[in-house]
Design a protein around this motif. Structure first.
Motif, PDB file in Angstrom:
ATOM      1  N   ARG A  97       0.806  -1.220   0.000  1.00  0.00           N
ATOM      2  CA  ARG A  97       0.000   0.000   0.000  1.00  0.00           C
ATOM      3  C   ARG A  97       0.836   1.267   0.000  1.00  0.00           C
ATOM      4  O   ARG A  97       0.555   2.211  -0.739  1.00  0.00           O
ATOM      5  N   GLN A  98       1.865   1.343   0.847  1.00  0.00           N
ATOM      6  CA  GLN A  98       2.557   2.619   0.987  1.00  0.00           C
ATOM      7  C   GLN A  98       4.077   2.543   0.972  1.00  0.00           C
ATOM      8  O   GLN A  98       4.733   3.408   0.400  1.00  0.00           O
ATOM      9  N   SER A  99       4.666   1.523   1.588  1.00  0.00           N
ATOM     10  CA  SER A  99       6.126   1.480   1.645  1.00  0.00           C
ATOM     11  C   SER A  99       6.730   1.265   0.264  1.00  0.00           C
ATOM     12  O   SER A  99       7.698   1.935  -0.114  1.00  0.00           O
ATOM     13  N   THR A 136       6.424   4.399  -1.847  1.00  0.00           N
ATOM     14  CA  THR A 136       7.367   5.406  -1.359  1.00  0.00           C
ATOM     15  C   THR A 136       8.780   5.084  -1.841  1.00  0.00           C
ATOM     16  O   THR A 136       9.523   5.979  -2.280  1.00  0.00           O
ATOM     17  N   ILE A 150       5.443   0.690   9.862  1.00  0.00           N
ATOM     18  CA  ILE A 150       5.450   2.150   9.706  1.00  0.00           C
ATOM     19  C   ILE A 150       6.103   2.803  10.920  1.00  0.00           C
ATOM     20  O   ILE A 150       5.615   2.649  12.041  1.00  0.00           O
ATOM     21  N   GLU A 204       3.381   9.586   1.690  1.00  0.00           N
ATOM     22  CA  GLU A 204       3.147   8.234   2.184  1.00  0.00           C
ATOM     23  C   GLU A 204       1.780   8.130   2.860  1.00  0.00           C
ATOM     24  O   GLU A 204       1.061   7.135   2.693  1.00  0.00           O
ATOM     25  N   TYR A 248      -1.038   7.683   0.448  1.00  0.00           N
ATOM     26  CA  TYR A 248      -1.215   6.274   0.064  1.00  0.00           C
ATOM     27  C   TYR A 248      -1.968   5.518   1.154  1.00  0.00           C
ATOM     28  O   TYR A 248      -2.834   4.688   0.881  1.00  0.00           O
ATOM     29  N   GLU A 249      -1.631   5.799   2.413  1.00  0.00           N
ATOM     30  CA  GLU A 249      -2.223   5.069   3.532  1.00  0.00           C
ATOM     31  C   GLU A 249      -3.723   5.316   3.643  1.00  0.00           C
ATOM     32  O   GLU A 249      -4.469   4.442   4.074  1.00  0.00           O
ATOM     33  N   ARG A 250      -4.164   6.502   3.261  1.00  0.00           N
ATOM     34  CA  ARG A 250      -5.568   6.865   3.439  1.00  0.00           C
ATOM     35  C   ARG A 250      -6.415   6.639   2.194  1.00  0.00           C
ATOM     36  O   ARG A 250      -7.610   6.902   2.201  1.00  0.00           O
ATOM     37  N   SER A 251      -5.803   6.145   1.132  1.00  0.00           N
ATOM     38  CA  SER A 251      -6.467   6.226  -0.172  1.00  0.00           C
ATOM     39  C   SER A 251      -7.334   5.036  -0.544  1.00  0.00           C
ATOM     40  O   SER A 251      -8.059   5.090  -1.526  1.00  0.00           O
ATOM     41  N   SER A 254      -4.718  13.469  -1.878  1.00  0.00           N
ATOM     42  CA  SER A 254      -4.561  13.459  -0.424  1.00  0.00           C
ATOM     43  C   SER A 254      -5.795  13.984   0.303  1.00  0.00           C
ATOM     44  O   SER A 254      -6.209  13.426   1.320  1.00  0.00           O
ATOM     45  N   GLY A 278      -4.030   6.082  10.629  1.00  0.00           N
ATOM     46  CA  GLY A 278      -3.975   6.907   9.430  1.00  0.00           C
ATOM     47  C   GLY A 278      -4.242   8.374   9.670  1.00  0.00           C
ATOM     48  O   GLY A 278      -4.399   9.146   8.727  1.00  0.00           O
TER      49      GLY A 278
END
Length: 384
Positions: A99-101, A104, A130, A247, A250-253, A312, A367
């Motif tokens: 998802r995010q790492s 990034t 995280i 980042e 991405y986490e909230r999307s 975002s 998040g």
């Protein structure tokens, strides 16, 4: 006031074929998974399942092929995520990395970092945690105190503590948000991100933090003169704030912001099957309407990602509304069905209800807290 729109993605034969393929795989892979286990989807840690996802090309889907990706669309990735969460799949072993790492790293990492790690994430072989939250910072990420200092040989010496670090005890890597110059009073200035090897970093200790159910998902990660190599820097030194905001987008999307309690809604509908209670029918109708609206908005975020736009603020809205939906659901369920919540119950509704009640307080924290998100939204709309 700046208007916001959530564009609808275009469905086509390719995405529908993918959805059918994923559903078929999940029906077989999760056939023996009980409703309570499905309710734990976010926290279900199963490296075997993650490897199976990777083998099918369903991790790192949008990434370049040279890094193990499939060069598929953001909406195709959305389809896979939506189906796995709706089915209650155990996603924790690959969730954060995919998802995010990974994104990034793809955006800010060196070529060596990308080549070493991204193919392993896409294969379901590499787990991330995280490194953001801290004991004294709360939701004020700019108050970060964990510090990394350059040494004479170019390496980094890190001191500080991270808290609520999900699956740090299992993770292979962490992306650490820390201060590399100045003081917490400098707020956004002087922060950076570092790549931390969770298995081979001297001076790093992971302490378990058990939740209300006695389960071990969270951790406290303590750095005491921990040494990281010179090439641990991710992106540009001093640009940590900009990077970490990307980042968090991405986490909230994704659809996880309203699907992590979906099993309770499924069990609630089952418990009310055949009921002629008009109040119950009306409540289910309202819940379903809210779910459809959240899904439309969340799919709009995927569409914006596909266009290369920054979603975002849109993601913050979905996350805030999704958390409200998920936290209201247990109370609505309790008002409609006269049953005692009990994790040990053989009644699936009672067990899933108990789990969701105890898990739901975290929904408005993970998040970003509701207050932080609403501040972000208000600034975008020109209200503050």
């Amino acid at each position: 006031m700046t208007p916001l729109t959530f564009p609808a993605p275009v469905e086509n034969a390719r995405t529908e074929a993918l959805r059918a393929e994923v559903r078929g795989f999940l029906a077989e892979a999760l056939a023996s998974r009980a409703p309570l286990e499905r309710a734990e989807s976010w926290n279900g840690f199963d490296r075997g399942f993650s490897r199976a996802m990777g083998q099918r090309g369903w991790l790192g889907m949008t990434w370049p092929r040279r890094y193990g990706g499939q060069e598929r669309t953001a909406f195709e990735r959305y389809v896979v995520i939506e189906e796995t969460l709706a089915a209650g799949a155990p996603v924790a072993a690959h969730w954060i990395a995919d998802r995010q790492s990974g994104p990034t790293l793809l955006r800010y990492g060196t070529e060596a970092q990308k080549q070493a790690i991204l193919p392993r994430i896409a294969a379901g072989e590499c787990t991330f945690c995280i490194g953001m939250s801290e004991p004294d910072a709360g939701s004020d990420l700019a108050a970060v105190r964990t510090r990394a200092d350059r040494q004479g040989d170019g390496s980094w010496r890190v001191n500080g503590t991270k808290l609520w670090t999900t699956y740090a005890h299992e993770a292979d890597y962490m992306i650490l948000f820390c201060r590399t110059s100045g003081t917490p009073a400098d707020r956004h200035e002087g922060t950076s991100q570092l790549l931390v090897d969770m298995k081979h970093t001297p001076g790093l200790t992971v302490f378990p933090v058990h939740d209300l159910m006695g389960q071990h998902h969270f951790n406290e990660v303590h750095f005491e003169d921990a040494r990281l190599p010179a090439d641990a820097l991710l992106g540009t030194e001093g640009s940590g704030w900009t990077q970490v905001m990307g980042e968090l987008a991405y986490e909230r999307s994704g659809p996880e912001r309203f699907l992590s309690s979906i099993q309770l809604l499924i069990e609630l509908i089952g418990a009310l099957q055949g009921s002629e209670n008009e109040a119950a029918r009306s409540a289910i109708g309202r819940l379903f309407s809210h779910l459809v609206t959240l899904r439309h908005m969340s799919r709009g975020v995927a569409s914006l990602l596909e266009k290369g736009e920054n979603p975002s603020v849109h993601a913050a809205i979905v996350k805030d509304l999704g958390a409200t939906f998920e936290q209201d659901l247990p109370d609505i369920a309790r008002s409609l069905v006269d049953a005692r919540p009990d994790l040990a119950s053989t009644n699936d509704f009672c067990a899933v209800l108990a789990y969701t009640i105890m898990a739901s307080p975290a929904f408005s924290l993970r998040g970003g807290t509701r207050e932080i998100l609403r501040g972000i939204i208000a600034r975008q709309l020109g209200l503050r």
